[in-house]
Design a protein around this motif. Structure first.
Motif, PDB file in Angstrom:
ATOM      1  N   VAL A   3     -46.774  21.455  84.155  1.00 22.98           N
ATOM      2  CA  VAL A   3     -47.942  21.314  83.289  1.00 22.98           C
ATOM      3  C   VAL A   3     -48.042  22.575  82.437  1.00 22.98           C
ATOM      4  CG1 VAL A   3     -50.435  20.970  83.174  1.00 22.98           C
ATOM      5  CG2 VAL A   3     -49.140  19.948  85.059  1.00 22.98           C
ATOM      6  N   VAL A  23     -57.884  24.541  84.488  1.00 20.35           N
ATOM      7  CA  VAL A  23     -57.144  23.273  84.588  1.00 20.35           C
ATOM      8  C   VAL A  23     -55.765  23.551  85.179  1.00 20.35           C
ATOM      9  CG1 VAL A  23     -56.124  21.344  83.320  1.00 20.35           C
ATOM     10  CG2 VAL A  23     -58.377  22.205  82.640  1.00 20.35           C
ATOM     11  N   LEU A  24     -55.103  24.585  84.679  1.00 17.85           N
ATOM     12  CA  LEU A  24     -53.770  24.932  85.176  1.00 17.85           C
ATOM     13  C   LEU A  24     -53.814  25.379  86.632  1.00 17.85           C
ATOM     14  CD1 LEU A  24     -52.278  26.763  82.058  1.00 17.85           C
ATOM     15  CD2 LEU A  24     -51.879  24.401  82.797  1.00 17.85           C
ATOM     16  N   ALA A  27     -53.897  22.312  88.718  1.00 17.54           N
ATOM     17  CA  ALA A  27     -52.570  21.695  88.746  1.00 17.54           C
ATOM     18  C   ALA A  27     -51.621  22.483  89.645  1.00 17.54           C
ATOM     19  CB  ALA A  27     -52.007  21.601  87.329  1.00 17.54           C
ATOM     20  N   THR A  34     -46.745  25.814  86.268  1.00 19.78           N
ATOM     21  CA  THR A  34     -47.587  25.894  85.081  1.00 19.78           C
ATOM     22  C   THR A  34     -47.202  27.073  84.191  1.00 19.78           C
ATOM     23  OG1 THR A  34     -49.284  27.247  86.156  1.00 19.78           O
ATOM     24  CG2 THR A  34     -49.559  24.849  86.300  1.00 19.78           C
ATOM     25  N   VAL A  80     -51.984  20.582  78.433  1.00 17.70           N
ATOM     26  CA  VAL A  80     -53.410  20.837  78.276  1.00 17.70           C
ATOM     27  C   VAL A  80     -53.555  21.540  76.935  1.00 17.70           C
ATOM     28  CG1 VAL A  80     -55.454  21.969  79.231  1.00 17.70           C
ATOM     29  CG2 VAL A  80     -53.631  21.152  80.770  1.00 17.70           C
ATOM     30  N   TYR A 182     -60.938  22.301  87.031  1.00 16.02           N
ATOM     31  CA  TYR A 182     -60.065  22.366  88.203  1.00 16.02           C
ATOM     32  C   TYR A 182     -59.675  20.960  88.661  1.00 16.02           C
ATOM     33  CZ  TYR A 182     -58.288  23.544  92.808  1.00 16.02           C
ATOM     34  OH  TYR A 182     -57.476  23.669  93.914  1.00 16.02           O
ATOM     35  N   GLY A 185     -57.104  19.298  86.410  1.00 20.61           N
ATOM     36  CA  GLY A 185     -55.750  19.805  86.652  1.00 20.61           C
ATOM     37  C   GLY A 185     -55.135  19.214  87.897  1.00 20.61           C
TER      38      GLY A 185
END
Length: 190
Positions: A3, A23-24, A27, A34, A80, A182, A185
């Motif tokens: 990602v 978000v990362l 993930a 990431t 993203v 969060y 992700g």
């Protein structure tokens, strides 16, 4: 799973970066590899409309900060894309990046308008941070931006619109936004 995040903000440590990083993090903790790229730090020129990228194996002929990003996108499972809202829409940095993603399309049989995708179905999450508290105010601009991503072949899985981001640390102090980021992700990895 891989990602990658793209931040179209002139602020390296602003709210958009904070949200994209969250978000990362979601993930990564779900098992993804990431990476993040700050578009403002890259020398990305605008599309020159030369159409040299418009073959199934074609690539943009410009050699600039965008060049390595094509391989990153192709090798990723999800992206993203985060941007602050400037003048009712995405930043210039984000728009230039999106314009250069034209190289992810090609013309079927060389016919104008008959585009095919070099990528198809890669997941995407969009992130918008804005000082304006009302998050639906610019929704039509967000819809347009996500429509372009869908045209390019991305499957937009979610939108995070963070309103009231008036201070540099507004995102960090808004648990609802950080929790949503969060979770988005983590969901990308499922």
């Amino acid at each position: 799973m891989k990602v990658i995040g793209f931040v179209g903000s002139p602020r390296k440590k602003g709210n958009t970066t904070t949200i994209v990083n969250e978000v990362l993090r979601g993930a990564a903790e779900a098992g993804a590899e990431t990476k993040i790229f700050n578009l403002n730090e890259l020398n990305i020129r605008g599309c020159q409309a030369c159409y040299k990228c418009q073959t199934p194996e074609g690539k943009c002929v410009q050699k600039d900060g965008m060049t390595p990003l094509y391989d990153e996108i192709v090798s990723a499972d999800a992206v993203v894309i985060g941007t602050p809202v400037f003048m009712l829409q995405v930043t210039g940095q984000t728009k230039t990046f999106i314009d250069r993603l034209f190289a992810l399309l090609y013309l079927k049989d060389g016919k104008p308008g008959a585009f095919r995708n070099k990528i198809k179905g890669k997941k995407a999450i969009t992130v918008y941070s804005q000082g304006q508290p009302e998050t639906t105010l610019f929704a039509s601009s967000f819809d347009l931006h996500e429509g372009v991503l869908a045209f390019l072949g991305f499957k937009v899985e979610g939108r995070i619109a963070a309103g009231g981001m008036a201070n540099l640390d507004s995102a960090k102090s808004t648990p609802a936004i950080m929790d949503k980021a969060y979770a988005a992700g983590a969901e990308l990895v499922k």
